[in-house]
Design a protein around this motif. Structure first.
Motif, PDB file in Angstrom:
ATOM      1  N   SER A 236      41.238  69.285  51.296  1.00 13.84           N
ATOM      2  CA  SER A 236      41.827  68.028  50.863  1.00 13.84           C
ATOM      3  C   SER A 236      43.273  68.213  50.424  1.00 13.84           C
ATOM      4  CB  SER A 236      40.984  67.417  49.750  1.00 13.84           C
ATOM      5  OG  SER A 236      40.757  68.380  48.756  1.00 13.84           O
ATOM      6  N   ALA A 237      43.639  69.438  50.034  1.00 13.72           N
ATOM      7  CA  ALA A 237      45.020  69.653  49.600  1.00 13.72           C
ATOM      8  C   ALA A 237      45.889  70.191  50.735  1.00 13.72           C
ATOM      9  CB  ALA A 237      45.060  70.608  48.414  1.00 13.72           C
ATOM     10  N   ASP A 238      45.252  70.721  51.767  1.00 13.47           N
ATOM     11  CA  ASP A 238      45.999  71.315  52.869  1.00 13.47           C
ATOM     12  C   ASP A 238      45.876  70.425  54.104  1.00 13.47           C
ATOM     13  OD1 ASP A 238      47.198  72.849  54.753  1.00 13.47           O
ATOM     14  OD2 ASP A 238      45.902  74.599  54.509  1.00 13.47           O
ATOM     15  N   ILE A 239      46.646  69.335  54.100  1.00 14.67           N
ATOM     16  CA  ILE A 239      46.509  68.327  55.153  1.00 14.67           C
ATOM     17  C   ILE A 239      46.761  68.894  56.554  1.00 14.67           C
ATOM     18  CG2 ILE A 239      47.349  66.090  55.965  1.00 14.67           C
ATOM     19  CD1 ILE A 239      45.712  65.899  53.443  1.00 14.67           C
TER      20      ILE A 239
ATOM     21  N   ILE B 155      40.874  60.827  60.641  1.00 17.50           N
ATOM     22  CA  ILE B 155      42.286  60.462  60.828  1.00 17.50           C
ATOM     23  C   ILE B 155      42.676  59.355  59.841  1.00 17.50           C
ATOM     24  CG2 ILE B 155      43.935  59.404  62.409  1.00 17.50           C
ATOM     25  CD1 ILE B 155      42.548  60.853  64.697  1.00 17.50           C
ATOM     26  N   PHE B 156      41.801  58.363  59.683  1.00 16.87           N
ATOM     27  CA  PHE B 156      42.153  57.271  58.777  1.00 16.87           C
ATOM     28  C   PHE B 156      42.053  57.676  57.313  1.00 16.87           C
ATOM     29  CE2 PHE B 156      42.190  54.723  62.531  1.00 16.87           C
ATOM     30  CZ  PHE B 156      43.148  53.780  62.253  1.00 16.87           C
ATOM     31  N   ASN B 157      41.206  58.658  57.007  1.00 18.66           N
ATOM     32  CA  ASN B 157      41.216  59.212  55.648  1.00 18.66           C
ATOM     33  C   ASN B 157      42.615  59.704  55.306  1.00 18.66           C
ATOM     34  OD1 ASN B 157      38.679  58.857  54.731  1.00 18.66           O
ATOM     35  ND2 ASN B 157      37.924  60.856  55.368  1.00 18.66           N
ATOM     36  N   LEU B 158      43.188  60.355  56.304  1.00 19.74           N
ATOM     37  CA  LEU B 158      44.515  60.930  56.139  1.00 19.74           C
ATOM     38  C   LEU B 158      45.564  59.824  55.979  1.00 19.74           C
ATOM     39  CD1 LEU B 158      45.076  63.795  58.657  1.00 19.74           C
ATOM     40  CD2 LEU B 158      46.978  62.753  57.483  1.00 19.74           C
ATOM     41  N   LEU B 264      31.213  55.535  57.759  1.00 16.35           N
ATOM     42  CA  LEU B 264      30.812  55.430  56.360  1.00 16.35           C
ATOM     43  C   LEU B 264      30.661  56.817  55.746  1.00 16.35           C
ATOM     44  CD1 LEU B 264      28.138  52.607  56.663  1.00 16.35           C
ATOM     45  CD2 LEU B 264      30.469  52.397  55.801  1.00 16.35           C
ATOM     46  N   TYR B 265      30.059  57.716  56.515  1.00  8.97           N
ATOM     47  CA  TYR B 265      29.794  59.060  56.027  1.00  8.97           C
ATOM     48  C   TYR B 265      31.088  59.793  55.701  1.00  8.97           C
ATOM     49  CZ  TYR B 265      27.687  63.736  55.951  1.00  8.97           C
ATOM     50  OH  TYR B 265      27.262  64.981  55.581  1.00  8.97           O
ATOM     51  N   VAL B 266      32.085  59.628  56.576  1.00 10.83           N
ATOM     52  CA  VAL B 266      33.332  60.371  56.400  1.00 10.83           C
ATOM     53  C   VAL B 266      34.297  59.654  55.458  1.00 10.83           C
ATOM     54  CG1 VAL B 266      35.377  61.226  57.602  1.00 10.83           C
ATOM     55  CG2 VAL B 266      33.140  61.490  58.642  1.00 10.83           C
ATOM     56  N   MET B 267      34.364  58.320  55.560  1.00  6.96           N
ATOM     57  CA  MET B 267      35.423  57.610  54.839  1.00  6.96           C
ATOM     58  C   MET B 267      35.066  57.264  53.401  1.00  6.96           C
ATOM     59  SD  MET B 267      36.943  55.146  57.830  1.00  6.96           S
ATOM     60  CE  MET B 267      38.382  54.589  56.921  1.00  6.96           C
ATOM     61  N   THR B 268      33.825  56.764  53.166  1.00  5.91           N
ATOM     62  CA  THR B 268      33.544  56.260  51.820  1.00  5.91           C
ATOM     63  C   THR B 268      32.255  56.792  51.213  1.00  5.91           C
ATOM     64  OG1 THR B 268      32.275  54.398  52.678  1.00  5.91           O
ATOM     65  CG2 THR B 268      34.643  54.063  52.385  1.00  5.91           C
TER      66      THR B 268
END
Lengths: 275, 325
Positions: A236-239, B155-158, B264-268
């Motif tokens: 999470s810190a190493d994008i 990708i959208f998490n990012l 859902l599993y990955v994003m929230t």
């Protein structure tokens, strides 16, 4: 020549912007994967100043994506081969041969389309556990085959229906058995449909996460998509490394899309127009 | 086919069958002709033998679990494993705020459905009518549809992270940051938006296949009559494509109900505050995390009923459309 007159160009602007919006997130990810952490924190959008493979190497080795990739390839290849074999046999029988109960069997296959995986997943997990197939390759392969077989049969049946029966009759007169007709004539003739259906099934299996999560609990058997979900907590810190992991998982699909886009679209379209 | 072989050797061919091939008769009885006649029977069984693996897999791993699951939903979990508990699971289900939230979200999806169908429909119309650049759009629009929800979600998490690029851009033009995936009032809309972004290409391809069957002279006639674009869409395109439109409606709805798990599993993970639960995610949590398979089965049965209603609605719509034609 546009059939939409004067206003055509006005529509082209938002449509181009939308096209950009569908492509850009992937481009962004590729770019981030090439950056150093420092570079990313300073400016997220600037182009990476060099093509760097370090992040990809880190994601590949330290998360074990390489291992997950092998698992995915094994399972997807086995599933697709089985799906095409079983599906084309059934499609040939339903689409070309006349026999008692054929329409009932066809409807039975279609009925299975209305029971999505979420509806049967609890008892299926139990059946698999009772059979000792949880956390094994054959278990996951069987689950994929069961999941995508109705759709495969549906498409293969519609395809074989379009082949004139005279071809079979001629082959029978030449002394072929039904099985000979299947092997020597129907399989080669079905090649375009098998290719389309095969690619679609490969994508479905490759992209799946729910079935794999349910039936492959141990880390060593994890498929690539499940592996990608574990990246988030670790990086999470190493994008840039996170983006590299995502990129590794997306590359096979990117390549398939670049070369076989038409076959994929044809498969989707065939599923809709033959219904 | 070892099965066919053993069948024919055990059971002789019944008498009184007519042979089509006349040159067969002079053959001496015994080995050769026996095998031939056995072969005939095998030929007649051939369709069933070809279908056997498919039927076996579908019955054992698709239809049987369905029956099993419904049955299972009337039994208990844990200490009460295997005992019949009547409607207890269903009572618990509808009392659970998480499941009620999941059903509310299904309602939201139904409300958004027309939008999710109209977007690919309109875009396909413009592409069919050859908007400038029409050759390029399909490849771009269809692209996210082949990506796994896991990859899309990652990708959208990012992109949507609180300190991520989107908020940075918005901040640049003076709009304060939004916690896209952390605000319970916003998160579900964001996830549905990402789902639509990722899947509208599927609908687009289906619509374009429908347009391929459209009679172009109708459009020319509309143009000669001086119809505007909205008029053409309403009076020519929508009626001609009614089957395609219904198909996209149903498949989009099924997609929303059964293929958002990865997102859902990955994003929230169902959060924040359980605001992004859908039935499929609820089933997964109860089965995989809470060890409540019977309760999960009850949720599965409810989901199945919802999908059945969608299917029946489709059939009735189709019937009405056919009657109108």
């Amino acid at each position: 020549m546009s059939r939409i007159r004067p206003g055509g160009w006005l529509l082209a602007v938002p449509m181009s912007l939308l096209a950009l919006a569908t492509i850009y997130p992937m481009v962004f990810t590729v770019n981030v994967a090439m950056k150093t952490r420092r570079e990313y924190i300073l400016d997220r959008f600037s182009l990476a100043d060099a093509v760097r493979w370090e992040n990809i190497a880190t994601a590949w080795s330290s998360v074990g994506l390489g291992r997950y990739l092998v698992n995915s390839v094994v399972v997807v290849v086995a599933s697709v081969v089985l799906l095409l074999l079983v599906g084309s046999m059934a499609g040939f029988a339903l689409g070309q041969l006349r026999f008692r109960g054929s329409s009932a069997l066809f409807l039975g296959c279609l009925a299975a389309l209305f029971a999505p995986f979420q509806v049967i997943m609890v008892p299926l997990a139990r059946i698999m556990a009772d059979a000792g197939l949880v956390d094994t390759y054959p278990g996951l392969v069987l689950a994929y085959v069961a999941q995508f077989l109705p759709f495969t049969i549906f498409l293969m049946t519609s395809y074989y229906r379009t082949i004139p029966t005279e071809i079979i009759d001629a082959a029978r007169i030449d002394g072929n058995s039904v099985y000979g007709v299947y092997r020597r004539i129907m399989l080669p003739l079905g090649a375009p449909a098998l290719l389309s259906v095969g690619i679609l099934n490969a994508l479905f299996c490759w992209n799946d996460v729910l079935i794999s999560l349910l039936l492959m609990p141990s880390a060593e058997h994890r498929t690539l998509m499940v592996g990608v979900t574990s990246l988030r907590g670790q990086y999470s810190a190493d994008i840039p490394t996170f983006a590299s992991g995502v990129l590794i998982a997306a590359i096979p699909v990117l390549v398939i899309y670049l070369f076989l886009q038409r076959q994929i679209a044809d498969g989707v379209a065939a599923g809709s127009t033959k219904g | 086919m070892p099965n066919g072989e053993s069948l024919t050797s055990v059971r002789p061919v019944e008498a009184g069958r007519t042979d089509r091939a006349p040159q067969r008769r002079p053959l001496p009885p015994g080995g050769a002709s026996r095998r031939r006649r056995g072969g005939r029977r095998r030929e007649r069984l051939a369709p069933y033998i070809l279908l056997a693996p498919a039927v076996l897999i579908i019955v054992l791993l698709r239809l049987w679990p369905l029956v099993l699951g419904v049955n299972f939903s009337f039994t208990g979990d844990g200490d009460r494993d295997g005992t019949v508990v009547g409607l207890d699971n269903y009572r618990e289900l509808f009392a659970d705020p998480l499941f009620r939230g999941a059903l509310r979200n299904v309602g939201l999806l139904v409300l958004l459905l027309p939008v999710a169908v109209a977007i690919p429909g309109l875009l396909a119309t413009f592409i069919y009518l050859r908007v400038p650049g029409h050759r390029l759009y399909r490849s771009a629009y269809f692209f996210p549809a082949v990506l796994s929800p896991v990859i899309v979600g990652a990708i959208f998490n990012l992109l949507l992270a609180f300190d991520g690029p989107l908020n940075a851009v918005l901040g640049g033009v003076g709009i304060g940051p939004t916690d896209w995936l952390g605000d319970p009032d916003v998160a579900m809309f964001v996830v549905v938006g990402v789902h639509v972004w990722a899947t509208f290409g599927m609908g687009l391809v289906v619509f374009l296949a429908g347009f391929a069957t459209l009679d172009a002279s109708l459009l020319d006639a509309a143009r000669v009559d001086g119809a505007s674009l909205p008029q053409t869409i309403r009076h020519v395109i929508v009626p001609s494509l009614s089957r395609t439109i219904q198909f996209v409606f149903v498949t989009t709805m099924i997609g929303m109900l059964t293929s958002m798990f990865g997102l859902l599993y990955v994003m929230t993970s169902g959060g924040p505050e359980g605001s992004t639960y859908l039935p499929e995610y609820y089933i997964w949590i109860q089965q995989g995390q809470m060890n409540r398979p019977a309760l999960a089965s009850a949720a599965s049965t409810v989901l199945f009923l919802v999908m059945l209603v969608v299917g029946l609605l489709q059939i009735s719509l189709l019937r009405r459309a056919v009657r109108e034609v």
